[in-house]
Design a protein around this motif. Structure first.
Motif: not given
Length: 184
Positions: A25-29, A73-75, A81-84, A117-121
């Motif tokens: 995944v590109e980002s996590i929560v 959202v942060t890096s 991961f790209r984002y958190i 943001l265009g996040v895919e996952s």
């Protein structure tokens, strides 16, 4: 263990494992507190892996914290991961104090920001079911119903192609697994 379903063209996956181990995944929560300054559980683990840059960015973008159900959202810093996405879940009181709506807002606000943001996952943990004491059965139902509903809404574009629910504990996974089939 893994269960994969499709909803409105998006792959929705339930996995047993740590959120921090979801390399696809590109980002996590991050299930955050309103102060947005770290804490215990997955929040503490994310801060530890991300490094000191995460706290500095949170202090900059959320100097007064974030309201329950909101999202920042942060890096990803050193997590890989790209984002958190950071979302303060509700603290369970009695179920009559807006907890259900606030929890649904966590999922909706994160997915809406991810889409912008265009996040895919996106990888989710079970928000508010740890020290915030939201009953797991109810929280799983809110999470899955909210995500299913968000996916069914018309969006100018939906960049989110994959959503992973990563459940660390056996009980979490079992509860989400039972609920998963009800919604997907």
């Amino acid at each position: 263990m893994e269960v994969i379903k499709k909803s409105s063209g998006t792959e929705v996956i339930l996995r047993r494992g740590s959120l921090l181990d979801q390399g696809d995944v590109e980002s996590i929560v991050n299930a955050q507190n309103c102060r947005m300054r770290g804490g215990n559980g997955i929040n503490g683990a994310i801060h530890a892996k991300a490094g000191v840059g995460l706290m500095a960015e949170l202090e900059k973008i959320a100097p007064r914290g974030c309201m329950t159900g909101g999202a920042k959202v942060t890096s990803g810093f050193d997590t890989g991961f790209r984002y958190i996405f950071h979302t303060p879940g509700p603290i369970w009181e009695d179920g009559l104090s807006g907890e259900y709506h606030a929890l649904a807002s966590c999922y909706t606000n994160v997915l809406s920001q991810a889409n912008r943001l265009g996040v895919e996952s996106v990888g989710f943990c079970s928000i508010s079911t740890g020290i915030f004491r939201f009953p797991l059965e109810e929280a799983a139902g809110v999470a899955l119903k909210t995500v299913k509903h968000w996916l069914s809404l018309p969006h100018d574009r939906n960049s989110v192609e994959k959503i992973v629910f990563a459940m660390f504990g056996e009980e979490e996974y079992d509860v989400y697994s039972r609920k998963f089939d009800q919604f997907f």
